[in-house]
Design a protein around this motif. Structure first.
Motif, PDB file in Angstrom:
ATOM      1  N   LYS A   1       0.832  -1.200   0.000  1.00 26.01           N
ATOM      2  CA  LYS A   1       0.000   0.000   0.000  1.00 26.01           C
ATOM      3  C   LYS A   1       0.868   1.251   0.000  1.00 26.01           C
ATOM      4  O   LYS A   1       0.533   2.258  -0.641  1.00 26.01           O
ATOM      5  N   GLU A   2       2.007   1.185   0.678  1.00 28.54           N
ATOM      6  CA  GLU A   2       2.907   2.324   0.743  1.00 28.54           C
ATOM      7  C   GLU A   2       3.527   2.607  -0.628  1.00 28.54           C
ATOM      8  O   GLU A   2       3.654   3.767  -1.025  1.00 28.54           O
ATOM      9  N   GLU A   3       3.923   1.556  -1.326  1.00 28.01           N
ATOM     10  CA  GLU A   3       4.498   1.743  -2.654  1.00 28.01           C
ATOM     11  C   GLU A   3       3.477   2.298  -3.629  1.00 28.01           C
ATOM     12  O   GLU A   3       3.797   3.146  -4.461  1.00 28.01           O
ATOM     13  N   VAL A   4       2.238   1.841  -3.530  1.00 32.21           N
ATOM     14  CA  VAL A   4       1.189   2.356  -4.410  1.00 32.21           C
ATOM     15  C   VAL A   4       0.942   3.835  -4.132  1.00 32.21           C
ATOM     16  O   VAL A   4       0.790   4.641  -5.054  1.00 32.21           O
ATOM     17  N   ALA A   5       0.930   4.210  -2.850  1.00 26.97           N
ATOM     18  CA  ALA A   5       0.726   5.613  -2.481  1.00 26.97           C
ATOM     19  C   ALA A   5       1.858   6.485  -3.017  1.00 26.97           C
ATOM     20  O   ALA A   5       1.627   7.591  -3.527  1.00 26.97           O
ATOM     21  N   GLU A   6       3.095   5.987  -2.915  1.00 26.82           N
ATOM     22  CA  GLU A   6       4.227   6.743  -3.454  1.00 26.82           C
ATOM     23  C   GLU A   6       4.131   6.846  -4.975  1.00 26.82           C
ATOM     24  O   GLU A   6       4.435   7.890  -5.559  1.00 26.82           O
ATOM     25  N   ALA A   7       3.683   5.760  -5.609  1.00 32.00           N
ATOM     26  CA  ALA A   7       3.536   5.771  -7.068  1.00 32.00           C
ATOM     27  C   ALA A   7       2.530   6.829  -7.507  1.00 32.00           C
ATOM     28  O   ALA A   7       2.738   7.506  -8.520  1.00 32.00           O
ATOM     29  N   VAL A   8       1.459   6.990  -6.757  1.00 29.27           N
ATOM     30  CA  VAL A   8       0.461   8.017  -7.081  1.00 29.27           C
ATOM     31  C   VAL A   8       1.107   9.396  -7.050  1.00 29.27           C
ATOM     32  O   VAL A   8       0.881  10.227  -7.948  1.00 29.27           O
ATOM     33  N   GLN A   9       1.928   9.653  -6.044  1.00 26.31           N
ATOM     34  CA  GLN A   9       2.612  10.946  -5.953  1.00 26.31           C
ATOM     35  C   GLN A   9       3.576  11.164  -7.114  1.00 26.31           C
ATOM     36  O   GLN A   9       3.610  12.245  -7.717  1.00 26.31           O
ATOM     37  N   VAL A  10       4.355  10.124  -7.438  1.00 28.09           N
ATOM     38  CA  VAL A  10       5.331  10.228  -8.528  1.00 28.09           C
ATOM     39  C   VAL A  10       4.637  10.485  -9.856  1.00 28.09           C
ATOM     40  O   VAL A  10       5.033  11.368 -10.633  1.00 28.09           O
ATOM     41  N   LEU A  11       3.588   9.723 -10.133  1.00 26.57           N
ATOM     42  CA  LEU A  11       2.896   9.836 -11.418  1.00 26.57           C
ATOM     43  C   LEU A  11       2.130  11.156 -11.536  1.00 26.57           C
ATOM     44  O   LEU A  11       2.073  11.746 -12.621  1.00 26.57           O
ATOM     45  N   THR A  12       1.557  11.618 -10.437  1.00 23.95           N
ATOM     46  CA  THR A  12       0.846  12.897 -10.457  1.00 23.95           C
ATOM     47  C   THR A  12       1.807  14.042 -10.774  1.00 23.95           C
ATOM     48  O   THR A  12       1.528  14.896 -11.632  1.00 23.95           O
ATOM     49  N   LYS A  13       2.958  14.046 -10.097  1.00 15.33           N
ATOM     50  CA  LYS A  13       3.953  15.085 -10.342  1.00 15.33           C
ATOM     51  C   LYS A  13       4.492  15.005 -11.765  1.00 15.33           C
ATOM     52  O   LYS A  13       4.614  16.024 -12.465  1.00 15.33           O
ATOM     53  N   ALA A  14       4.796  13.779 -12.225  1.00 14.09           N
ATOM     54  CA  ALA A  14       5.323  13.597 -13.582  1.00 14.09           C
ATOM     55  C   ALA A  14       4.296  13.997 -14.628  1.00 14.09           C
ATOM     56  O   ALA A  14       4.642  14.552 -15.679  1.00 14.09           O
ATOM     57  N   GLY A  15       3.021  13.732 -14.347  1.00 20.42           N
ATOM     58  CA  GLY A  15       1.964  14.114 -15.278  1.00 20.42           C
ATOM     59  C   GLY A  15       1.888  15.612 -15.465  1.00 20.42           C
ATOM     60  O   GLY A  15       1.685  16.108 -16.583  1.00 20.42           O
ATOM     61  N   LYS A  16       2.076  16.349 -14.392  1.00 20.62           N
ATOM     62  CA  LYS A  16       2.056  17.815 -14.468  1.00 20.62           C
ATOM     63  C   LYS A  16       3.253  18.331 -15.270  1.00 20.62           C
ATOM     64  O   LYS A  16       3.120  19.250 -16.093  1.00 20.62           O
ATOM     65  N   ILE A  17       4.421  17.734 -15.043  1.00 16.90           N
ATOM     66  CA  ILE A  17       5.625  18.153 -15.769  1.00 16.90           C
ATOM     67  C   ILE A  17       5.478  17.842 -17.256  1.00 16.90           C
ATOM     68  O   ILE A  17       5.839  18.655 -18.120  1.00 16.90           O
ATOM     69  N   ALA A  18       4.939  16.660 -17.554  1.00 18.53           N
ATOM     70  CA  ALA A  18       4.737  16.273 -18.953  1.00 18.53           C
ATOM     71  C   ALA A  18       3.749  17.216 -19.640  1.00 18.53           C
ATOM     72  O   ALA A  18       3.993  17.694 -20.756  1.00 18.53           O
TER      73      ALA A  18
END
Length: 292
Positions: free
Chosen positions: A146-163
């Protein structure tokens, strides 16, 4: 005068109709290749292998990581220009979501460090500036807790904004793991619900999704328009081995018939570690081409 005009128009229509088959062929959706299919051989002769792909009639290219660094030993602009010179379009690029952890026995001692979305999202996006790439794809990211999934959400959200800020669309490429329950949740469901669709789309790997027992058509209907890319991957009976596209058990016709619901624009054949990549791509184009 009216009769002559009618005959002239009829003759033009009849002449044009003779070329209808070629017109339909030319306007069919382009087939693409995920270059991981050639992972074991591509770096040995990049230009020669890319020429072989072009000779098979493939039009879209999706890149992945390379043993020799950069974009198969080239800068992004050089690789983009190479594709243009061969009549192909470099559409998308795969990157890791987190630092690369090789499988046991995978020698990385001579490989340069690979950028990842967690630590290098801005640098990755900047490196693609000026190329034909429209989609940045997260190839995978840890989702084993669950912790890795939560971190993945943060990483992908930030990367989506940059993209998005650079005019790119971020997509996530699944394996079967994202559809398995981990601490009572499926990573794919969490990504779908917690990351806005304007920040994250999906590149559905049709083979891995089918192996996970998921119906791709049902996913398309649940989230229409959120699947601009797909991987056409096939498995043998029992999902023991990956096989050339269209020679296994995945029902691609049914899935691709629903691709308009998905919003699908690009279709990449992928075969992980085939014995002969060009042979597999030849079979795949023959089997899948008529479905597009």
């Amino acid at each position: 005068m009216e009769r002559r005009h009618f005959l002239k128009q009829s003759s033009a229509y009849l002449a044009g109709s003779l070329f209808l088959p070629s017109i339909f062929k030319a306007t069919s959706r382009p087939m693409g290749v995920q270059l991981f299919t050639l992972f074991m051989t591509l770096d040995q002769d990049v230009k020669g292998n890319m020429q072989k792909i072009a000779d098979l009639g493939y039009k879209d290219i999706e890149s992945a990581f390379s043993r020799i660094g950069g974009f198969y030993g080239m800068s992004a602009m050089e690789f983009s220009d190479l594709n243009k010179s061969l009549g192909m379009n470099w559409v998308s690029h795969h990157v890791m979501g987190a630092p690369f952890k090789p499988r046991p026995g995978f020698d990385t001692s001579k490989m340069p460090r690979m950028n990842n979305l967690r630590d290098d999202a801005q640098a990755i996006v900047d490196s693609l500036k000026g190329t034909t790439v429209k989609y940045l794809v997260c190839a995978n990211i840890p989702v084993n807790s669950k912790e890795e999934v939560a971190e993945a959400v943060q990483v992908l959200t930030k990367a989506g904004k940059i993209a998005n800020a650079a005019g790119l669309t971020l997509c996530y490429h699944n394996h079967d793991r994202e559809f398995e329950l981990v601490d009572g949740q499926k990573a794919f469901d969490v990504f779908s619900k917690e990351i806005p669709a304007d920040l994250l789309k999906f590149e559905l790997d049709l083979g891995w999704a089918t192996k996970a027992g998921v119906d791709p058509v049902a996913l398309f209907k649940a989230q229409p328009g959120r699947f601009p890319l797909c991987h056409i991957k096939d498995f043998d009976e029992g999902f023991k081995n990956i096989v050339p596209a269209g020679s296994g058990i995945v029902n691609f016709k049914r899935i691709l018939d629903a691709s308009s619901i998905a919003g699908m624009k690009h279709f990449f054949i992928e075969h992980d570690m085939p014995k002969d990549a060009i042979e597999s791509l030849t079979i795949g184009k023959k089997n899948i081409g008529p479905l597009l």
